[in-house]
Design a protein around this motif. Structure first.
Motif, PDB file in Angstrom:
ATOM      1  N   ASP A 168      -5.273  -3.783  -2.733  1.00 41.64           N
ATOM      2  CA  ASP A 168      -6.309  -2.755  -2.775  1.00 41.64           C
ATOM      3  C   ASP A 168      -6.571  -2.283  -4.198  1.00 41.64           C
ATOM      4  OD1 ASP A 168      -8.045  -0.983  -1.010  1.00 41.64           O
ATOM      5  OD2 ASP A 168      -7.028   0.507  -2.259  1.00 41.64           O
ATOM      6  N   ALA A 172     -10.287  -2.656  -5.651  1.00 39.74           N
ATOM      7  CA  ALA A 172     -10.941  -1.418  -6.079  1.00 39.74           C
ATOM      8  C   ALA A 172     -11.359  -1.510  -7.546  1.00 39.74           C
ATOM      9  CB  ALA A 172     -10.010  -0.231  -5.870  1.00 39.74           C
ATOM     10  N   ALA A 204      -9.425  -4.595   2.272  1.00 33.64           N
ATOM     11  CA  ALA A 204      -9.894  -3.963   1.038  1.00 33.64           C
ATOM     12  C   ALA A 204     -11.364  -4.270   0.780  1.00 33.64           C
ATOM     13  CB  ALA A 204      -9.044  -4.420  -0.142  1.00 33.64           C
ATOM     14  N   ARG A 207     -13.313  -2.100   3.054  1.00 33.40           N
ATOM     15  CA  ARG A 207     -13.207  -0.689   2.677  1.00 33.40           C
ATOM     16  C   ARG A 207     -14.065  -0.358   1.465  1.00 33.40           C
ATOM     17  NH1 ARG A 207      -8.354  -0.340   3.561  1.00 33.40           N
ATOM     18  NH2 ARG A 207      -7.514  -1.098   1.582  1.00 33.40           N
ATOM     19  N   HIS A 208     -14.189  -1.289   0.526  1.00 35.07           N
ATOM     20  CA  HIS A 208     -14.951  -1.035  -0.698  1.00 35.07           C
ATOM     21  C   HIS A 208     -16.382  -1.553  -0.630  1.00 35.07           C
ATOM     22  CE1 HIS A 208     -11.479   0.600  -2.791  1.00 35.07           C
ATOM     23  NE2 HIS A 208     -10.762  -0.393  -2.312  1.00 35.07           N
TER      24      HIS A 208
END
Length: 336
Positions: A168, A172, A204, A207-208
Motif C-alpha cells: 500500500d 499510494a 491497494a 483503494r487508490h
C-alpha cells in the motif's frame, strides 16, 4: 531381561526400519499407529530395554540449529541468515545453513538432513508443504519457526513482514505521483508472500482508484530472469504501464535490465519501485525507490523465537513493519 537384544533386533521383528523403531521407542509421534503397535509388541516379546546411558546422550542438546533459506543467491535471504546466525552465536548456538533453491524437493532433502544431524530446532523460509518432512517435523514437535513465509494449515510460530502495509505504501506513492496504470511483477502464488503481495496489490489499486486492468499483473518466481520476462510482457502491451512495482529484489534487477535494453530511462520514462532494500539499490543511477524491511531483524527475531521454543515456550508470531524509501526512480511525473 536379555541385554544382548538391540534396537536392530526389534526393528527386524517388527518389520520396520531402525529409524522408525527408534522414533517409536523414544515416544516420537511422527509414526503410524500400525508401526507403533508392531514395534511395541516386538520390544515386549524380545524383552528389549533401552540403554539408559544412550538415551541420556540422545536427549542431550547439540546446541546446533538448522536454517533453511529459500535462495542463498538472494541478498535478502543472505541478510536473514546473517541476523539469525549472529543471534544464535550470542546464545552459544551454531547455525547449519541450507538452501532450498525455491524447490520443495530440495527443501525435503535438507529437512531430513537436519533431523539426521540432531539439530535442536529449525528455522525455515518454506517453499510449501513438500512431500511430508515438514509435516513430520510438526507432528514430532521439533522446535520449528517460519521466517518471511508461512504455510497454510501449519500451527508454527513465524516472523514475517507486513506485506499489505508495504504494498500500500508503494501504490499510494505512485498514485501521488500521478500514475494510474501501475504494472505489478509478483511472486508465485504457491508461496505465501507471493499470494499476500498479489492480494495486497489488488486491494491497494482499488483503494487508490487506479486502473484495475488484469493485464497489468505478471507472475514471476522471485528470480531475475522472471523479472525481465515479466517486464518485457508488461511493456509490450498496447497500453503499457507508466510505473512498475516488483515484489522482490531479484525480479526488480531483471526488470531494470529489460527497461534499459528497451532504451527507456528509469525515473523519466518509467517509474520503478522494488521490494527489499539491498545495499547497492541506493548507489545505481538513478537510485531505486524501495519497500524496505529489515531482513537482519527478521532473522534475528526468528532465532530468538526459536530459542524460546527450544526452552519450552509457546512462541508468539511476530509481524514486523515495512517502510517506503523514496529515491529518484519513482519521483518523476508520468508522460502524458
Amino acid at each position: 531381561m536379555d541385554t544382548s537384544v538391540t534396537i536392530k533386533d526389534v526393528a527386524a521383528r517388527a518389520g520396520v526400519s531402525v529409524g522408525t523403531a527408534s522414533r517409536v521407542l523414544s515416544g516420537n509421534p511422527a509414526t503410524s499407529a500400525s508401526a507403533r503397535e508392531r514395534v511395541n509388541q516386538a520390544a515386549t516379546e524380545l524383552g528389549y530395554r533401552p540403554d539408559a546411558r544412550a538415551r541420556g546422550l540422545r536427549s542431550a542438546r547439540s546446541h546446533a540449529v538448522g536454517l533453511l533459506v529459500s535462495d542463498v543467491r538472494n541478498p535478502f535471504f543472505a541478510d536473514v541468515a546473517h541476523g539469525a546466525e549472529q543471534a544464535a552465536l550470542a546464545s552459544s548456538y551454531v547455525t547449519l545453513l541450507a538452501n532450498a533453491n525455491e524447490d520443495t524437493a530440495q527443501q525435503d532433502t535438507y529437512l531430513e538432513a537436519f533431523l539426521t544431524q540432531r539439530v535442536d530446532g529449525i528455522i525455515i523460509a518454506p517453499q510449501g508443504e513438500g512431500s511430508g518432512n515438514l509435516r513430520a517435523l510438526e507432528r514430532g514437535r521439533t522446535p520449528l519457526v517460519f521466517v518471511d513465509r508461512t504455510v497454510e494449515g501449519f500451527e508454527v510460530p513465524s516472523v514475517t513482514a507486513d506485506n499489505a502495509e508495504g504494498v500500500d505504501l508503494a501504490v499510494a506513492h505512485l498514485a501521488a505521483q500521478g500514475h494510474t496504470r501501475v504494472g505489478y511483477i509478483g511472486g508465485p502464488p504457491s508461496v505465501s508472500t507471493g499470494r499476500a503481495r498479489h492480494d495486497a496489490f489488488l486491494a491497494a489499486v482499488a483503494r487508490h482508484g487506479l486502473d484495475q486492468d488484469p493485464e497489468l499483473i505478471a507472475v514471476g518466481d522471485f528470480r531475475s530472469a522472471s523479472g525481465s520476462a515479466s517486464a518485457a510482457a508488461l511493456l509490450a502491451a498496447d497500453r503499457p504501464p507508466t510505473a512498475l512495482l516488483a515484489a522482490d529484489s531479484l525480479m526488480a534487477v531483471g526488470a531494470l535490465g529489460e527497461v534499459r535494453r528497451r532504451g527507456l530511462r528509469i525515473g523519466t520514462d518509467l517509474a520503478l519501485v522494488a521490494f527489499d532494500d539491498i545495499e547497492w539499490f541506493g548507489e545505481i543511477d538513478p537510485p531505486l525507490t524501495v519497500v524496505a524491511h529489515d531482513a537482519r531483524a527478521l532473522g534475528e527475531r526468528a532465532m530468538r523465537l526459536l530459542l524460546e521454543v527450544i526452552e519450552g515456550g509457546t512462541g508468539e508470531s511476530v509481524v514486523l513493519p515495512m517502510r517506503l524509501v523514496v529515491r529518484e526512480s519513482s519521483t518523476g511525473r508520468p508522460a502524458d
